[in-house]
Design a protein around this motif. Structure first.
Motif, PDB file in Angstrom:
ATOM      1  N   GLN A   1      17.839 -56.938  26.122  1.00 24.80           N
ATOM      2  CA  GLN A   1      16.869 -57.964  26.410  1.00 24.80           C
ATOM      3  C   GLN A   1      16.995 -58.421  27.856  1.00 24.80           C
ATOM      4  O   GLN A   1      18.051 -58.869  28.268  1.00 24.80           O
ATOM      5  CB  GLN A   1      17.143 -59.138  25.480  1.00 24.80           C
ATOM      6  CG  GLN A   1      15.983 -60.041  25.355  1.00 24.80           C
ATOM      7  CD  GLN A   1      15.580 -60.135  23.898  1.00 24.80           C
ATOM      8  OE1 GLN A   1      15.765 -59.226  23.119  1.00 24.80           O
ATOM      9  NE2 GLN A   1      15.032 -61.253  23.537  1.00 24.80           N
TER      10      GLN A   1
ATOM     11  N   ASP B   1       6.804 -59.040  24.462  1.00 26.11           N
ATOM     12  CA  ASP B   1       7.206 -57.640  24.255  1.00 26.11           C
ATOM     13  C   ASP B   1       7.838 -57.065  25.524  1.00 26.11           C
ATOM     14  O   ASP B   1       8.868 -56.407  25.470  1.00 26.11           O
ATOM     15  CB  ASP B   1       5.994 -56.772  23.883  1.00 26.11           C
ATOM     16  CG  ASP B   1       5.546 -57.011  22.457  1.00 26.11           C
ATOM     17  OD1 ASP B   1       6.327 -57.609  21.689  1.00 26.11           O
ATOM     18  OD2 ASP B   1       4.428 -56.592  22.113  1.00 26.11           O
TER      19      ASP B   1
ATOM     20  N   ASP C   1      18.600 -50.984  23.269  1.00 24.29           N
ATOM     21  CA  ASP C   1      17.692 -52.059  23.663  1.00 24.29           C
ATOM     22  C   ASP C   1      18.474 -53.174  24.316  1.00 24.29           C
ATOM     23  O   ASP C   1      19.511 -53.593  23.824  1.00 24.29           O
ATOM     24  CB  ASP C   1      16.970 -52.618  22.421  1.00 24.29           C
ATOM     25  CG  ASP C   1      15.843 -51.702  22.015  1.00 24.29           C
ATOM     26  OD1 ASP C   1      15.273 -51.054  22.902  1.00 24.29           O
ATOM     27  OD2 ASP C   1      15.552 -51.628  20.820  1.00 24.29           O
TER      28      ASP C   1
ATOM     29  N   ARG D   1       7.439 -66.893  17.966  1.00 25.47           N
ATOM     30  CA  ARG D   1       7.479 -65.584  18.595  1.00 25.47           C
ATOM     31  C   ARG D   1       6.179 -64.810  18.334  1.00 25.47           C
ATOM     32  O   ARG D   1       5.168 -65.397  17.995  1.00 25.47           O
ATOM     33  CB  ARG D   1       8.713 -64.807  18.147  1.00 25.47           C
ATOM     34  CG  ARG D   1       9.985 -65.645  18.267  1.00 25.47           C
ATOM     35  CD  ARG D   1      11.133 -64.926  18.898  1.00 25.47           C
ATOM     36  NE  ARG D   1      10.880 -64.591  20.285  1.00 25.47           N
ATOM     37  CZ  ARG D   1      11.015 -63.374  20.802  1.00 25.47           C
ATOM     38  NH1 ARG D   1      11.379 -62.375  20.040  1.00 25.47           N
ATOM     39  NH2 ARG D   1      10.755 -63.153  22.065  1.00 25.47           N
TER      40      ARG D   1
ATOM     41  N   GLU E   1      11.320 -57.968  26.205  1.00 30.59           N
ATOM     42  CA  GLU E   1      12.325 -57.373  25.326  1.00 30.59           C
ATOM     43  C   GLU E   1      12.445 -55.872  25.499  1.00 30.59           C
ATOM     44  O   GLU E   1      13.305 -55.248  24.900  1.00 30.59           O
ATOM     45  CB  GLU E   1      11.963 -57.650  23.866  1.00 30.59           C
ATOM     46  CG  GLU E   1      12.162 -59.091  23.499  1.00 30.59           C
ATOM     47  CD  GLU E   1      11.378 -59.438  22.264  1.00 30.59           C
ATOM     48  OE1 GLU E   1      11.237 -58.556  21.408  1.00 30.59           O
ATOM     49  OE2 GLU E   1      10.918 -60.578  22.173  1.00 30.59           O
TER      50      GLU E   1
ATOM     51  N   TYR F   1      14.289 -63.645  27.306  1.00 25.60           N
ATOM     52  CA  TYR F   1      13.895 -63.970  25.950  1.00 25.60           C
ATOM     53  C   TYR F   1      12.841 -65.055  26.045  1.00 25.60           C
ATOM     54  O   TYR F   1      13.108 -66.130  26.561  1.00 25.60           O
ATOM     55  CB  TYR F   1      15.119 -64.454  25.184  1.00 25.60           C
ATOM     56  CG  TYR F   1      14.916 -64.544  23.701  1.00 25.60           C
ATOM     57  CD1 TYR F   1      15.041 -63.409  22.909  1.00 25.60           C
ATOM     58  CD2 TYR F   1      14.596 -65.761  23.101  1.00 25.60           C
ATOM     59  CE1 TYR F   1      14.864 -63.482  21.546  1.00 25.60           C
ATOM     60  CE2 TYR F   1      14.407 -65.829  21.737  1.00 25.60           C
ATOM     61  CZ  TYR F   1      14.548 -64.701  20.965  1.00 25.60           C
ATOM     62  OH  TYR F   1      14.364 -64.767  19.615  1.00 25.60           O
TER      63      TYR F   1
END
Lengths: 269, 565
Positions: B366, B352, B364, B477, B355, B369
């Motif tokens: 990133q 979390d 948003d 994920r 991101e 990742y």
């Protein structure tokens, strides 16, 4: 009849109480745990285990070496600074002194965190990428950063006390600056050196927050060892603490920490 | 086990004392005090991160979803605290929303007062490791509720330090018994069977089942958070990573790019995985003894095992970037390391966090990742549960457990800390609450092949409960980390506790691993040097008292002396 009032003895009571509860009793508890086994029977097994275990001995030696390196670096950096500060005729020299002491006012874990991030930043550069795995180097730098003020202050205060007329006499008698340093400055600042060395050498043997955060927990000094053992085995932990106490005692004695003369402990810290 | 961020105060101040954080105080007369001792950052503490469960759908006071006339859940689209939300909160919880946002401990006090007609005050304090908590208990600190991990629950119970839960706690017909009605049947079964570990006896000779002593709180697996982009740049594909499994710890390509945990339990477990990976893979997965054999390997503490694990641990130390308890997450996000051995809840947190970066225009963006995988050969399955030490206020403690087991509170805690709650939600009224929660966080449009089956967790036939999610969520994920697949669980072992003698040997092993083992000649050289320095200092100090070192008078003087004599 004696007039009611405070005598010197009554004024000592708060400190005596403090001493008993936070020094004497804990000390006895450590002694008790160090010489008992898990059934609480008197035993020398922790003692034997400690001195027959190369791991523990080498950790002690390792800690001493790291502390020695830290102390020497601190001394080499602090001595000239203190000398310049003490001898300078600058009116605002307290500002420079303040610059060295200022970091002490900020929480030390924050400072270590900051230095960790600083190293992260540095190690992004290709030429400095070796910093990432230089755990011992980073630990020592962190310790020096942390303890430097403790070296500067006692040195500075002792050097301030050296009478100017001694330097004048020395110059009068034809000594060059080199001789003056070795015959006057160095011997007279010796109490400050001893005091600074004690204040840096001893805490840096146990300050494992630095070695954990900057050494990535891959540098294990004796303080970390004690803390690890106190998770599971209080008896061994106490024994290591006791051995450390003896090392500390001996080194304090060697650096003249137990002299009663006022001058010996030059620091007013 | 799940020590998260260490904060300055905790470190600099009292190392052995728990950080007493009085998070709640609902004053008044005749107040009962409930002393809760929990992991650091293991509960919803309010503030910005708080999950506003109104977001998900409206729940009535009993935690059941409110549906509209078409049978759909009522969603509140807004994710900000507006007047509507405040009004809704006040109605749902029976008290107004505080300035700091909804604080779960305050909510508990209000709820307790309403249901038990008794004022209560929560004294909430936290610990960093199971061992710290254990020491506190042994030293005689009194608490009403603790939250140890599986092996520590067993240890405390075996030493007779715990109270049993009341029979009435397990009666589903009592309205306030949220735990027994909402707990996942999968978890309940693990707690009834001690997750397959040996049944031990307490000091009175009675069998210990976790269920009698503990109510679940959070659970998860351990695995690796990894940075696929960095690995790809180094020429390592995800398939290769999967086939390496535990060997990532010793593979030279990851040198300085992987971290291990700075505690003996987890790192010893990992080292067992590295050492016995081939044996673990060779086990017959369909065999009846599979899980027993797996658990035995991951809990081996005999001398022969320690002897073979020690060199592995040394190799791990050589290869890793750091031993860490909380810095791994930020190191991952910053891209300093590629792999972080982590508990699933921390993994979710790291994913979390990676991101959460926002670009300047608020979009948003990133920053990194990250993914999560669990070694094919098997890993650790852990549970943290609420237990009551001897002498606890059982009524208040059990009420606290029940309150935390209300689905909306389970969601709030889970959302805040990243770990997975043991709460599933009732299934007799449509979808269980936790399924809706998972769907809210990770759900996608349904298509042919994107069904993620979670039936095991809700105690139902395969295919009954599940959500539709994209492939990444299903395999590597947050969804996969929070709700592992049945295959992952089937190959995960629970940690048993070490008996005293084994514990001592493993601690010695750990100290050998952590310490710098100096070569004997180095020790000799250093000792000689130190003795030399000491000797020199002594000489300077006392040299003039020893006749031998005293400055000798000149010969002439001695002659004069003799003559005079």
């Amino acid at each position: 009849m004696k007039a009611p009032g405070f005598s010197r003895k009554t004024l000592c009571i708060p400190y005596a109480v403090f001493l008993i509860f936070f020094v004497v009793i804990p000390m006895c508890v450590i002694l008790f745990y160090a010489f008992t086994d898990s059934e609480m029977h008197f035993s020398f097994s922790n003692f034997l285990r400690f001195f027959s275990d190369p791991t523990k001995l080498s950790t002690i030696v390792y800690s001493i070496v790291i502390s020695l390196i830290t102390t020497v670096i601190c001394l080499v950096i602090a001595y000239p600074v203190a000398l310049i500060l003490a001898r300078s005729k600058l009116k605002k020299k307290f500002i420079i002194l303040m610059l060295f002491v200022l970091p002490m006012w900020i929480n030390f874990v924050l400072r270590i965190n900051a230095i960790r991030e600083f190293f992260n930043l540095l190690s992004q550069a290709d030429a400095l990428s070796w910093l990432e795995t230089a755990n011992i180097f980073k630990t020592v730098v962190g310790m020096v950063y942390d303890f430097l003020p403790f070296m500067i202050l006692p040195l500075y205060t002792t050097m301030l006390k050296i009478d100017d007329s001694l330097y004048e006499a020395s110059a009068d008698l034809g000594a060059n600056s080199f001789t003056t340093f070795f015959r006057i400055t160095l011997p007279l600042s010796m109490p400050g050196i001893m005091s600074g060395v004690t204040m840096v050498f001893l805490p840096s043997m146990t300050n494992y927050v630095v070695s954990d955060m900057l050494g990535n927990a891959k540098v294990t000094i004796i303080g970390k060892f004690i803390s690890d053992y106190f998770g599971n085995d209080w008896h061994m932990g106490s024994m290591i603490a006791l051995v450390l106490l003896i090392v500390v005692f001996v080194s304090t004695w060697l650096t003249g920490g137990f002299h009663s003369e006022e001058n010996v402990r030059g620091a007013n810290l | 086990m799940k020590k998260k961020r260490i904060f300055a105060v905790a470190l600099a101040g009292a190392m052995l004392l728990p950080t007493l954080a009085m998070l709640s105080g609902c004053g008044g007369e005749e107040v009962v005090t409930l002393r809760v001792y929990n992991w650091e950052e293991y509960i919803d503490e309010g503030g910005e991160q708080t999950f506003i469960f109104g977001e998900l759908h409206e729940l009535d006071e009993d935690g059941k979803p409110i549906k509209d006339e078409n049978g759909n859940h009522i969603h509140i689209e807004s994710d900000i605290v507006d007047d509507d939300y405040k009004a809704w909160y006040e109605e749902a919880m029976g008290h107004p929303l505080s300035e700091e946002g909804p604080r779960i401990l305050d909510d508990f006090c209000e709820w307790y007062e309403r249901t038990h007609h008794q004022k209560i005050r929560v004294e909430y304090s936290t610990f960093g490791t199971n061992e710290d908590m254990y020491n506190e208990i042994v030293l005689g600190n009194e608490y009403d509720l603790l939250c140890p991990s599986d092996y520590m629950i067993m240890k405390l119970a075996a030493e007779g330090r715990l109270e049993r839960y009341d029979e009435s706690f397990f009666d589903p017909s009592i309205p306030e018994n949220y735990y027994v009605r909402n707990v996942s049947p999968f978890i309940a079964e693990k707690f009834e069977t001690n997750a397959g570990l040996d049944v031990r006896k307490d000091p009175e000779g009675e069998n210990i089942y976790w269920k009698d002593f503990a109510a679940g709180y959070m659970w998860g697996t351990t695995g690796f958070v990894y940075n696929p982009a960095a690995l790809e740049a180094a020429g390592i594909s995800e398939e290769e990573l999967g086939s390496l499994g535990w060997d990532v710890f010793t593979d030279k390509r990851f040198r300085g790019k992987i971290t291990a945990k700075d505690n003996v339990r987890d790192t010893y477990f990992a080292a067992l995985g590295v050492t016995f990976q081939d044996d673990l893979l060779a086990l017959d997965r369909t065999g009846a003894d599979y899980i027993t054999d797996l658990t035995a390997i991951f809990n081996a503490t005999d001398d022969a095992t320690i002897d073979v694990v020690e060199p592995t641990l040394m190799k791990i130390k050589e290869n890793i970037y750091s031993f860490e308890t909380d810095t791994g997450k930020s190191d991952m996000v910053q891209g300093k390391i590629w792999l972080n051995y982590a508990w699933s809840g921390d993994a979710v947190y790291a994913l979390d966090l990676a991101e959460s970066g926002k670009s300047e225009d608020g979009e948003d963006e990133q920053t990194a990742y990250l993914n999560y995988f669990v070694p094919e050969a098997g890993s650790n399955l852990f549970f943290d549960g609420w237990v009551m030490p001897k002498g606890a206020n059982k009524e208040a403690a059990q009420a606290f457990v029940n309150f935390m087991s209300m689905p909306q509170n389970a969601m709030r805690n889970s959302y805040y800390i990243g770990y997975t709650s043991v709460i599933a939600g009732e299934t007799d009224d449509g979808d269980p609450a936790m399924l809706t929660y998972a769907d809210y966080l990770y759900g996608e449009e349904e298509d042919e092949e994107n069904f993620y089956d979670l039936s095991y967790f809700f105690g139902a036939e395969d295919g009954t409960y599940g959500i539709y999610a994209d492939e990444e969520q299903r395999t590597k994920r947050q969804l996969f980390a929070q709700f592992p697949t049945p295959e992952v669980i089937a190959r995960s072992a629970v940690m048993d506790y070490y008996d005293e003698e084994a514990s001592m040997r493993i601690n010695e092993l750990w100290s050998r691993v952590k310490a710098e083992s100096l070569e004997p000649w180095t020790i000799v050289v250093i000792v000689v040097a130190v003795v030399g320095i000491v000797g020199a200092v002594l000489l300077i100090k006392f040299g003039n008292k020893i006749d031998f070192f005293r400055t000798r008078p000149k010969k002439g003087y001695e002659k004069v002396k003799e003559e005079r004599a």
